[in-house]
Motif scaffolding. Sequence first.
Motif, PDB file in Angstrom:
ATOM      1  N   LEU A 110      19.598 -27.219  23.462  1.00 58.74           N
ATOM      2  CA  LEU A 110      19.338 -28.266  22.473  1.00 58.74           C
ATOM      3  C   LEU A 110      19.178 -29.631  23.142  1.00 58.74           C
ATOM      4  O   LEU A 110      18.322 -30.433  22.749  1.00 58.74           O
ATOM      5  N   ALA A 162      15.927 -32.072  22.999  1.00 67.12           N
ATOM      6  CA  ALA A 162      16.045 -33.449  22.525  1.00 67.12           C
ATOM      7  C   ALA A 162      15.608 -34.441  23.598  1.00 67.12           C
ATOM      8  O   ALA A 162      14.920 -35.434  23.312  1.00 67.12           O
ATOM      9  N   THR A 212       8.349 -29.987  17.965  1.00 69.92           N
ATOM     10  CA  THR A 212       9.758 -29.586  18.061  1.00 69.92           C
ATOM     11  C   THR A 212       9.891 -28.075  18.242  1.00 69.92           C
ATOM     12  O   THR A 212      10.757 -27.606  18.979  1.00 69.92           O
ATOM     13  N   PHE A 234      19.907 -33.264  16.073  1.00 73.47           N
ATOM     14  CA  PHE A 234      18.532 -32.832  16.276  1.00 73.47           C
ATOM     15  C   PHE A 234      17.859 -32.572  14.921  1.00 73.47           C
ATOM     16  O   PHE A 234      16.692 -32.919  14.707  1.00 73.47           O
ATOM     17  N   ALA A 235      18.614 -31.994  13.975  1.00 77.45           N
ATOM     18  CA  ALA A 235      18.084 -31.727  12.636  1.00 77.45           C
ATOM     19  C   ALA A 235      17.716 -33.022  11.922  1.00 77.45           C
ATOM     20  O   ALA A 235      16.682 -33.096  11.229  1.00 77.45           O
ATOM     21  N   ASN A 270      14.845 -24.780  14.647  1.00 79.17           N
ATOM     22  CA  ASN A 270      14.814 -25.488  15.924  1.00 79.17           C
ATOM     23  C   ASN A 270      16.165 -26.127  16.245  1.00 79.17           C
ATOM     24  O   ASN A 270      16.560 -26.231  17.407  1.00 79.17           O
ATOM     25  N   ALA A 271      16.877 -26.543  15.192  1.00 80.76           N
ATOM     26  CA  ALA A 271      18.160 -27.220  15.396  1.00 80.76           C
ATOM     27  C   ALA A 271      19.338 -26.262  15.422  1.00 80.76           C
ATOM     28  O   ALA A 271      20.310 -26.502  16.138  1.00 80.76           O
ATOM     29  N   GLY A 308      23.243 -30.147  17.493  1.00 84.34           N
ATOM     30  CA  GLY A 308      22.279 -29.450  16.650  1.00 84.34           C
ATOM     31  C   GLY A 308      21.970 -30.209  15.376  1.00 84.34           C
ATOM     32  O   GLY A 308      20.804 -30.330  14.978  1.00 84.34           O
ATOM     33  N   GLY A 314      21.848 -26.987   8.507  1.00 83.33           N
ATOM     34  CA  GLY A 314      20.599 -27.461   9.094  1.00 83.33           C
ATOM     35  C   GLY A 314      19.654 -28.001   8.041  1.00 83.33           C
ATOM     36  O   GLY A 314      19.045 -29.060   8.223  1.00 83.33           O
ATOM     37  N   ILE A 363      14.421 -34.121  13.286  1.00 79.80           N
ATOM     38  CA  ILE A 363      13.341 -33.267  12.803  1.00 79.80           C
ATOM     39  C   ILE A 363      12.930 -33.697  11.394  1.00 79.80           C
ATOM     40  O   ILE A 363      11.746 -33.783  11.066  1.00 79.80           O
TER      41      ILE A 363
END
Length: 358
Positions: A81, A85, A100, A12-13, A188-189, A9, A208, A16
């Motif tokens: 997630l 990704a 995203t 992914f953040a 989103n994350a 997560g 996040g 983003i």
Amino acid sequence: MSISAILIGLFFALNIGASGAAASMGIAYGSGVVKRRMALLLCAFAVFLGAYFGGGEVVKTLGNGIIPSETFTIAISIIVLFSAALSLFLANILGIPLSTSEVVVGSIIGAGLVYQTIFLEKIAWIILFWFLTPFLAFLLAIIGQLVLKVKPFQGLLRTQVAVKILPLLLIVTGMFEAFSAGMNNVANAVGPLVGAGVMSIESGILLGGLFVAFGALFLGAKVLETNGKRITSIRLEDGCLISGTGASIVTIASIYGIPVPLTQITTSSIIGIGFVKEGLSVLKKQVVMQLFTVWIVSPLISMVLSYTLIQILIEHNFYPIVVVIGVLISVFGVVFLQTRKDAEMALTSNVIERKGEN
């Protein structure tokens, strides 16, 4: 397994934040109003504030508004997630810009389809916002552009006061856009992680928000540079209009907990400005077709990936694979054909222009 979920997560953040940097401060940087390092610092600061003070509602939507939180086990949150990704990774290889927000929603829907636990009413509202917000941005950009073309405003824009105020206003609207991106995109994350009970809403938006900010600050330079060079021809007043319109729409959507695609909203504003200047011809350009492609492809790819991985890894059901492969081939086939068509049209246009010059 909880640590693995958190790491995915937060990674992914970071991504983003890296991609969101150009969307928010690209116009201010490209026009020379602010230096690159300062643009990234302002973006990171505003993104974190938006996530921390306003990201909670969208986190709730992604955590338990699309499917029940009971459906979100740690394993499923990891797959959701990972699917989002992986969708972005595949899209980057193929040169397809994805949202995203849309890929994460698509991944969550994929999980809901496996267990038939989707809140259809909420999905309907989200999809409605996906179509209405870019259209609203398009209309507001047209109205704003027409207002700016009125003679009193044209005269005002040429004054020394406007020359001094517009650069500052562009920085403020850019930060406002970054703030709205933090409100909407941090979910989103961390939304799936909150849904799985891996972290609370408070810790989710804090961590996040920090990692989205780090991504903007340390990984956003290349994206900012590319985007900045693309938009140097945009006038300062147009840049304020684009950033202000997009930020206002995304902020309102975030207050109501609706994840929306900032990229499509910003692009729609640019198209609206182009529509006033160029007329209907702007609607025939490649960017418009690309916009519609993103709307369709973004959630579909991640939904299919999430659905497939859960069926295989958790339910040990291999029968859906054939259907899924067929869907993916169809989607990428359509995208490939559209890309090839656009390339052929561009080539034909170049040939015609060369003939005209000769």
